[in-house]
Design an enzyme around this catalytic site. Structure first.
Site, PDB file in Angstrom:
ATOM      1  N   ARG A 108     -23.721 -16.661 -13.635  1.00  0.00           N
ATOM      2  CA  ARG A 108     -23.897 -17.686 -14.656  1.00  0.00           C
ATOM      3  C   ARG A 108     -24.244 -19.003 -13.981  1.00  0.00           C
ATOM      4  O   ARG A 108     -23.556 -19.419 -13.055  1.00  0.00           O
ATOM      5  CB  ARG A 108     -22.558 -17.805 -15.395  1.00  0.00           C
ATOM      6  CG  ARG A 108     -22.630 -18.309 -16.768  1.00  0.00           C
ATOM      7  CD  ARG A 108     -21.292 -18.122 -17.460  1.00  0.00           C
ATOM      8  NE  ARG A 108     -20.234 -18.947 -16.916  1.00  0.00           N
ATOM      9  CZ  ARG A 108     -19.258 -19.484 -17.651  1.00  0.00           C
ATOM     10  NH1 ARG A 108     -19.232 -19.284 -18.947  1.00  0.00           N
ATOM     11  NH2 ARG A 108     -18.302 -20.195 -17.109  1.00  0.00           N
ATOM     12  N   THR A 112     -26.146 -24.726 -16.980  1.00  0.00           N
ATOM     13  CA  THR A 112     -26.715 -24.306 -18.279  1.00  0.00           C
ATOM     14  C   THR A 112     -25.875 -23.218 -18.950  1.00  0.00           C
ATOM     15  O   THR A 112     -26.026 -22.952 -20.134  1.00  0.00           O
ATOM     16  CB  THR A 112     -28.138 -23.733 -18.092  1.00  0.00           C
ATOM     17  OG1 THR A 112     -28.037 -22.544 -17.269  1.00  0.00           O
ATOM     18  CG2 THR A 112     -29.056 -24.729 -17.405  1.00  0.00           C
ATOM     19  N   ASP A 204     -11.757 -18.453 -12.680  1.00  0.00           N
ATOM     20  CA  ASP A 204     -12.986 -17.708 -12.338  1.00  0.00           C
ATOM     21  C   ASP A 204     -12.586 -16.349 -11.778  1.00  0.00           C
ATOM     22  O   ASP A 204     -12.018 -16.260 -10.680  1.00  0.00           O
ATOM     23  CB  ASP A 204     -13.798 -18.510 -11.309  1.00  0.00           C
ATOM     24  CG  ASP A 204     -15.142 -17.856 -11.039  1.00  0.00           C
ATOM     25  OD1 ASP A 204     -15.163 -16.671 -10.622  1.00  0.00           O
ATOM     26  OD2 ASP A 204     -16.180 -18.506 -11.236  1.00  0.00           O
ATOM     27  N   ASP A 207     -13.994 -15.317  -8.248  1.00  0.00           N
ATOM     28  CA  ASP A 207     -13.387 -16.109  -7.171  1.00  0.00           C
ATOM     29  C   ASP A 207     -11.934 -15.707  -6.930  1.00  0.00           C
ATOM     30  O   ASP A 207     -11.490 -15.583  -5.783  1.00  0.00           O
ATOM     31  CB  ASP A 207     -13.454 -17.603  -7.509  1.00  0.00           C
ATOM     32  CG  ASP A 207     -14.837 -18.185  -7.291  1.00  0.00           C
ATOM     33  OD1 ASP A 207     -15.646 -17.530  -6.594  1.00  0.00           O
ATOM     34  OD2 ASP A 207     -15.119 -19.272  -7.811  1.00  0.00           O
TER      35      ASP A 207
HETATM   36  C1  PRP Z   1     -18.344 -14.347 -14.897  1.00  0.00           C
HETATM   37  C2  PRP Z   1     -17.884 -13.088 -15.581  1.00  0.00           C
HETATM   38  C3  PRP Z   1     -19.028 -12.801 -16.540  1.00  0.00           C
HETATM   39  C4  PRP Z   1     -19.497 -14.191 -16.930  1.00  0.00           C
HETATM   40  C5  PRP Z   1     -18.947 -14.512 -18.284  1.00  0.00           C
HETATM   41  O1  PRP Z   1     -19.236 -14.043 -13.892  1.00  0.00           O
HETATM   42  O2  PRP Z   1     -17.571 -12.053 -14.720  1.00  0.00           O
HETATM   43  O3  PRP Z   1     -20.057 -12.028 -15.954  1.00  0.00           O
HETATM   44  O4  PRP Z   1     -18.952 -15.094 -15.954  1.00  0.00           O
HETATM   45  O5  PRP Z   1     -19.449 -15.703 -18.744  1.00  0.00           O
HETATM   46  P1  PRP Z   1     -20.408 -15.784 -20.019  1.00  0.00           P
HETATM   47  O6  PRP Z   1     -19.782 -14.945 -21.077  1.00  0.00           O
HETATM   48  O7  PRP Z   1     -20.394 -17.244 -20.374  1.00  0.00           O
HETATM   49  O8  PRP Z   1     -21.773 -15.327 -19.627  1.00  0.00           O
HETATM   50  P2  PRP Z   1     -19.904 -15.181 -12.966  1.00  0.00           P
HETATM   51  O9  PRP Z   1     -21.244 -15.568 -13.513  1.00  0.00           O
HETATM   52  O10 PRP Z   1     -18.928 -16.293 -12.751  1.00  0.00           O
HETATM   53  O11 PRP Z   1     -20.201 -14.402 -11.625  1.00  0.00           O
HETATM   54  P3  PRP Z   1     -19.160 -13.808 -10.550  1.00  0.00           P
HETATM   55  O12 PRP Z   1     -18.484 -12.630 -11.190  1.00  0.00           O
HETATM   56  O13 PRP Z   1     -20.046 -13.406  -9.424  1.00  0.00           O
HETATM   57  O14 PRP Z   1     -18.180 -14.892 -10.158  1.00  0.00           O
HETATM   58  N1  URA Z   2     -16.245 -16.596 -16.092  1.00  0.00           N
HETATM   59  C1  URA Z   2     -15.019 -16.518 -15.522  1.00  0.00           C
HETATM   60  O1  URA Z   2     -14.854 -15.910 -14.459  1.00  0.00           O
HETATM   61  N2  URA Z   2     -13.992 -17.131 -16.128  1.00  0.00           N
HETATM   62  C2  URA Z   2     -14.131 -17.805 -17.301  1.00  0.00           C
HETATM   63  O2  URA Z   2     -13.135 -18.346 -17.819  1.00  0.00           O
HETATM   64  C3  URA Z   2     -15.417 -17.865 -17.871  1.00  0.00           C
HETATM   65  C4  URA Z   2     -16.455 -17.238 -17.253  1.00  0.00           C
END
Ligand code: PRP
Ligand code: URA
Length: 213
Positions: A108, A112, A204, A207
């Site tokens: 994400r 944006t 997150d 993370d």
């Molecule tokens: C997180 C999560 C989803 C997304 C959700 O991933 O695992 O894929 O955010 O957010 P949304 O519903 O607003 O799209 P992230 O993009 O943080 O990637 P990561 O798992 O690599 O940290």
């Molecule tokens: N992605 C995450 O990992 N945590 C949140 O709360 C939202 C998006």
């Protein structure tokens, strides 16, 4: 299990899942415990998620007689959204070791909140059986909506999603974009904050899972 909408969201209210989800929410939980607990919850959830899978019967011989046995019809495919979705895979494969695993890499954009797809490695015949999309966080719903679109374009016909924590905003988006998709969640949280994080949420997920906070 609370079925708030047969077409849409199923929220689990199992005591073990609530107990383990609280461990995951706790900011003091280490990434090691976070990962292990996430996998355990996924295993508990998948048992119920697979209830709707069709079975077919066949004859099997016990040491004593021949009888009717059952197997799941078709080939099961599990698709985690990287990174965080991969944390649920081990728990699911413990229950369904025969499942195939496709991968979608999505990140994400923090300004944006739009998802960017950086990887798609899927089996060619996704229509060969049930497909489970796996991502612990359903926040704005942007990533999940794009993932479902991608899986359907790739041929998935029998599709559902498992997440850990869903925000009402993400659920509403999925209802709009994919009204026929069933979503299973361990919790429906309160809302998103101004940065698109789920409240109370767990931070997150990627993370916290990998210790990259
Ligand atoms: C997180 C999560 C989803 C997304 C959700 O991933 O695992 O894929 O955010 O957010 P949304 O519903 O607003 O799209 P992230 O993009 O943080 O990637 P990561 O798992 O690599 O940290
Ligand atoms: N992605 C995450 O990992 N945590 C949140 O709360 C939202 C998006």
């Amino acid at each position: 299990m609370t079925d708030t909408n047969p077409g849409g969201l199923v929220v689990f209210d199992h005591p073990l899942i609530r107990h383990k989800l609280t461990l995951i929410r706790d900011e003091r939980t280490s990434h090691r415990l976070f990962r292990a607990t996430l996998a355990q919850i996924a295993g508990l959830m998948v048992y119920e998620v697979t209830r709707s899978f069709e079975t077919e019967s066949f004859r099997v011989r016990t040491p004593l007689v021949e009888t009717t046995g059952y197997r799941v019809r078709g080939t099961i495919t599990v698709v985690p959204v990287l990174r965080a979705g991969s944390g649920m895979i081990d728990g699911i494969l413990d229950i369904m070791p025969e499942a195939r695993v496709g991968h979608l890499g999505m990140a994400r954009d923090e300004s944006t909140l739009e998802p960017k797809t950086y990887l798609s490695k899927l089996p060619k015949d996704l229509a060969a059986g049930p497909v489970i999309l796996v991502d612990p966080m359903l926040a704005t719903g942007g990533s999940a909506s794009a993932a479902v679109r991608l899986l359907r374009e790739a041929g998935a016909t029998d599709l559902r999603m498992i997440c850990l924590v869903a925000a009402p905003e993400g659920v509403a988006r999925m209802r709009r974009d994919h009204p026929d998709l069933r979503i299973y969640a361990a919790a429906l949280d309160e809302r998103l904050n101004e940065k698109g994080y789920i409240l109370p949420g767990l931070g997150d997920a990627g993370d916290r899972m990998y210790g990259t906070t």
